[in-house]
Design an enzyme around this catalytic site. Sequence first.
Site, PDB file in Angstrom:
ATOM      1  N   HIS A 155       0.841  -1.203   0.000  1.00 13.85           N
ATOM      2  CA  HIS A 155       0.000   0.000   0.000  1.00 13.85           C
ATOM      3  C   HIS A 155       0.876   1.253   0.000  1.00 13.85           C
ATOM      4  CE1 HIS A 155      -3.121  -2.874   1.234  1.00 13.85           C
ATOM      5  NE2 HIS A 155      -3.974  -1.995   0.767  1.00 13.85           N
ATOM      6  N   LYS A 159      -0.535   4.879   4.495  1.00 19.19           N
ATOM      7  CA  LYS A 159      -1.413   3.932   5.210  1.00 19.19           C
ATOM      8  C   LYS A 159      -0.905   3.709   6.636  1.00 19.19           C
ATOM      9  CE  LYS A 159      -3.855  -0.464   4.772  1.00 19.19           C
ATOM     10  NZ  LYS A 159      -5.146   0.177   5.159  1.00 19.19           N
TER      11      LYS A 159
HETATM   12  N1  NAD Z   1     -12.666  -1.008   2.695  1.00 17.17           N
HETATM   13  C1  NAD Z   1     -12.058  -0.527   1.600  1.00 17.17           C
HETATM   14  O1  NAD Z   1     -12.365  -0.911   0.454  1.00 17.17           O
HETATM   15  C2  NAD Z   1     -11.027   0.554   1.788  1.00 17.17           C
HETATM   16  C3  NAD Z   1     -10.432   1.167   0.683  1.00 17.17           C
HETATM   17  C4  NAD Z   1      -9.567   2.220   0.913  1.00 17.17           C
HETATM   18  C5  NAD Z   1      -9.293   2.646   2.203  1.00 17.17           C
HETATM   19  N2  NAD Z   1      -9.877   2.007   3.237  1.00 17.17           N
HETATM   20  C6  NAD Z   1      -9.695   2.451   4.625  1.00 17.17           C
HETATM   21  O2  NAD Z   1     -10.381   3.677   4.794  1.00 17.17           O
HETATM   22  C7  NAD Z   1      -9.746   4.435   5.821  1.00 17.17           C
HETATM   23  C8  NAD Z   1      -9.428   5.829   5.293  1.00 17.17           C
HETATM   24  O3  NAD Z   1      -8.480   5.739   4.242  1.00 17.17           O
HETATM   25  P1  NAD Z   1      -8.007   7.055   3.456  1.00 17.17           P
HETATM   26  O4  NAD Z   1      -6.871   6.631   2.601  1.00 17.17           O
HETATM   27  O5  NAD Z   1      -9.177   7.735   2.849  1.00 17.17           O
HETATM   28  O6  NAD Z   1      -7.429   7.926   4.684  1.00 17.17           O
HETATM   29  P2  NAD Z   1      -7.325   9.509   4.818  1.00 17.17           P
HETATM   30  O7  NAD Z   1      -6.416   9.749   5.962  1.00 17.17           O
HETATM   31  O8  NAD Z   1      -7.023  10.133   3.491  1.00 17.17           O
HETATM   32  O9  NAD Z   1      -8.819   9.951   5.207  1.00 17.17           O
HETATM   33  C9  NAD Z   1      -9.392   9.746   6.455  1.00 17.17           C
HETATM   34  C10 NAD Z   1     -10.318  10.919   6.701  1.00 17.17           C
HETATM   35  O10 NAD Z   1     -11.067  10.650   7.876  1.00 17.17           O
HETATM   36  C11 NAD Z   1     -11.175  11.875   8.587  1.00 17.17           C
HETATM   37  N3  NAD Z   1     -11.502  11.632   9.984  1.00 17.17           N
HETATM   38  C12 NAD Z   1     -10.733  11.089  10.948  1.00 17.17           C
HETATM   39  N4  NAD Z   1     -11.394  11.089  12.122  1.00 17.17           N
HETATM   40  C13 NAD Z   1     -12.616  11.638  11.879  1.00 17.17           C
HETATM   41  C14 NAD Z   1     -13.745  11.942  12.702  1.00 17.17           C
HETATM   42  N5  NAD Z   1     -13.734  11.674  14.010  1.00 17.17           N
HETATM   43  N6  NAD Z   1     -14.819  12.514  12.112  1.00 17.17           N
HETATM   44  C15 NAD Z   1     -14.846  12.779  10.786  1.00 17.17           C
HETATM   45  N7  NAD Z   1     -13.792  12.535   9.969  1.00 17.17           N
HETATM   46  C16 NAD Z   1     -12.705  11.973  10.523  1.00 17.17           C
HETATM   47  C17 NAD Z   1      -9.810  12.525   8.407  1.00 17.17           C
HETATM   48  O11 NAD Z   1      -9.822  13.906   8.708  1.00 17.17           O
HETATM   49  C18 NAD Z   1      -9.559  12.243   6.926  1.00 17.17           C
HETATM   50  O12 NAD Z   1     -10.113  13.238   6.100  1.00 17.17           O
HETATM   51  C19 NAD Z   1      -8.527   3.620   6.249  1.00 17.17           C
HETATM   52  O13 NAD Z   1      -8.860   2.838   7.372  1.00 17.17           O
HETATM   53  C20 NAD Z   1      -8.289   2.720   5.046  1.00 17.17           C
HETATM   54  O14 NAD Z   1      -7.596   1.538   5.354  1.00 17.17           O
HETATM   55  C21 NAD Z   1     -10.727   0.978   3.058  1.00 17.17           C
HETATM   56  O1  LIG Z   2      -5.587   2.728   1.039  1.00 21.38           O
HETATM   57  C1  LIG Z   2      -5.921   1.975   1.959  1.00 21.38           C
HETATM   58  O2  LIG Z   2      -5.712   2.240   3.158  1.00 21.38           O
HETATM   59  C2  LIG Z   2      -6.611   0.710   1.636  1.00 21.38           C
HETATM   60  N1  LIG Z   2      -7.111   0.039   2.630  1.00 21.38           N
HETATM   61  C3  LIG Z   2      -7.848  -1.173   2.539  1.00 21.38           C
HETATM   62  C4  LIG Z   2      -7.146  -2.268   3.323  1.00 21.38           C
HETATM   63  O3  LIG Z   2      -6.657  -1.991   4.436  1.00 21.38           O
HETATM   64  O4  LIG Z   2      -7.103  -3.405   2.851  1.00 21.38           O
HETATM   65  C5  LIG Z   2      -8.208  -1.562   1.127  1.00 21.38           C
HETATM   66  C6  LIG Z   2      -7.166  -1.192   0.123  1.00 21.38           C
HETATM   67  C7  LIG Z   2      -6.773   0.285   0.232  1.00 21.38           C
END
Ligand code: NAD
Ligand SMILES: O=C(O)C1=N[C@H](C(=O)O)CCC1
Length: 269
Positions: A155, A159
């Site tokens: 990643h 992350k």
């Molecule tokens: N399930 C999936 O398919 C998938 C895909 C991508 C990312 N993710 C996950 O999503 C999460 C976010 O990833 P990202 O790359 O967008 O991170 P990022 O840091 O770019 O964004 C996170 C956002 O959440 C906000 N935030 C944090 N605490 C908050 C609160 N209490 N209230 C409101 N907003 C709040 C932050 O200010 C930020 O804007 C991570 O846990 C990542 O692993 C999951």
């Molecule tokens: O960008 C991230 O953070 C991602 N989080 C998810 C994970 O933890 O598997 C999905 C892929 C991108």
Amino acid sequence: MRKIAVFGVSGRMGQMLVQATDEQPGAVLAAAVERAGHGWIGQDLGQAMGGAARGLVVTDDIDAALAASDVVIDFTAPDATVALAARAAQAGVAHVIGTTGFDDSHLAALAEIATRGHIVRAGNMSLGVNLLVTLARQVASALGAEYDIEIIEAHHRHKVDAPSGTALMLGQAVAEGRGVSLADMADRGRDGMTGARRDGAIGFHAIRGGDFIGEHDVIFAGPGERVTLRHVASDRALFARGALRAAMWLEGRAPGEYSMLDVLGLGGR
Ligand SMILES: NC(=O)c1ccc[n+]([C@@H]2O[C@H](COP(=O)([O-])OP(=O)(O)OC[C@H]3O[C@@H](n4cnc5c(N)ncnc54)[C@H](O)[C@@H]3O)[C@@H](O)[C@H]2O)c1
Ligand SMILES: O=C(O)C1=N[C@H](C(=O)O)CCC1
């Protein structure tokens, strides 16, 4: 129209979710939420994203956002997600959770909230990864214990959690395929004089760097051959589209904690 709130709207995924909501037939963006103190609070969302004004102001008022919405989509951080889940359930608003990095206490809290709330939670919202989860379970079951399983994920440099949520989904699937407990068999990030590989271990390794969006390999290393299952995400919008699909699917469901396998019709969590 299904009214969508995006929690963590300024984030990498938050901004993708705004675009995916705009493109989703039958959905409308009803609220854009950021954490208290964030620079976007009080700004027009469109302008904060560098475009034209769209008449929706970014807020930190969670109760107002929930009151305006049918479903909240949340890719933020574990503590924020668990706190939001309780408030969403109380408000009768469905909750799509893409956040990863939960510990056992977070997961227990979400399971309890889901007795009255409507939740879809998945460490990866893509069709391809969820298909890979079902394949990994089958391969682990078919190949047996003499095939060593290693899960490698890569990643981007920002992350904050490891192993990734996807790696843990894949680990859980291979553990189920083998009929073992992942907690007992996981071997995370070896270093130093580790000794020879533990029989039946499920290894996890995390690469962090640059702008990888998300890559996962599940290696089954056996006597005289190796099988590798691989998924590569090449566009983060993939995850946002999956989250919108989950948000639409939740309409009219009974309370519970569902997975993307449920949403995609690939079998339950
Ligand atoms: N399930 C999936 O398919 C998938 C895909 C991508 C990312 N993710 C996950 O999503 C999460 C976010 O990833 P990202 O790359 O967008 O991170 P990022 O840091 O770019 O964004 C996170 C956002 O959440 C906000 N935030 C944090 N605490 C908050 C609160 N209490 N209230 C409101 N907003 C709040 C932050 O200010 C930020 O804007 C991570 O846990 C990542 O692993 C999951
Ligand atoms: O960008 C991230 O953070 C991602 N989080 C998810 C994970 O933890 O598997 C999905 C892929 C991108």
